[in-house]
Structures are given as C-alpha cells and as structure tokens.
Design a protein around this motif. Structure first.
Motif, PDB file in Angstrom:
ATOM      1  N   ASN A 116       0.029  -2.990  -6.725  1.00 27.10           N
ATOM      2  CA  ASN A 116      -1.008  -3.757  -6.695  1.00 27.10           C
ATOM      3  C   ASN A 116      -1.009  -4.626  -7.942  1.00 27.10           C
ATOM      4  O   ASN A 116      -0.361  -4.630  -8.767  1.00 27.10           O
ATOM      5  CB  ASN A 116      -2.266  -2.958  -6.472  1.00 27.10           C
TER       6      ASN A 116
ATOM      7  N   ASN B  95       2.633   1.775  -3.401  1.00 28.38           N
ATOM      8  CA  ASN B  95       1.618   1.730  -4.266  1.00 28.38           C
ATOM      9  C   ASN B  95       1.848   0.471  -5.380  1.00 28.38           C
ATOM     10  O   ASN B  95       1.956   0.800  -6.562  1.00 28.38           O
ATOM     11  CB  ASN B  95       1.604   2.955  -5.212  1.00 28.38           C
TER      12      ASN B  95
ATOM     13  N   VAL C 113       0.992  -1.235   0.005  1.00 25.52           N
ATOM     14  CA  VAL C 113       0.071   0.053  -0.036  1.00 25.52           C
ATOM     15  C   VAL C 113       1.067   1.441   0.205  1.00 25.52           C
ATOM     16  O   VAL C 113       0.761   2.291  -0.800  1.00 25.52           O
ATOM     17  CB  VAL C 113      -0.972  -0.021   1.309  1.00 25.52           C
TER      18      VAL C 113
END
Length: 58
Positions: free
Chosen positions: A45, A43, A40
């Motif tokens: 994902n 950044n 998280v």
C-alpha cells in the motif's frame, strides 16, 4: 551493509520483479500493473516506507 534493503519475502520478490521500488525519501512506488487485489493480498500500500541511512543515500 549499505547496498541492500531488508524486505519481507513478498516485498523482496516484488522489488526483484520491478513491481515496487522506493523513492529517495523511502516512500514506496508501486507499478500500475499490480492490481488492487494483488496489492491487498501481498500487503502493498502507499503507506509503506523504508529508512535509508546516509551511506545508502550517497
């Protein structure tokens, strides 16, 4: 230039440390050693992708 990837500084550092990579379709592959909090914060994902040109794929 066909032998490199243009990544943001966070992703470039993770790539250099072998914590992320990309499959043949450009989809990100994330190391299991990168915990959810770090993902998280940095950044990272499973939706991230890069586009390769034909020369990069050959």
């Amino acid at each position: 230039m066909n032998n490199g990837l243009l990544l943001c500084p966070n992703h470039d550092e993770l790539f250099d440390k072998h914590l992320i990579s990309f499959d043949i379709n450009g989809k990100i592959v994330i190391s299991q050693s990168l915990n959810e909090t770090a993902r998280v914060f940095l950044n990272v994902n499973n939706e991230l992708r890069v586009k390769f040109n034909e020369k990069q794929l050959s």
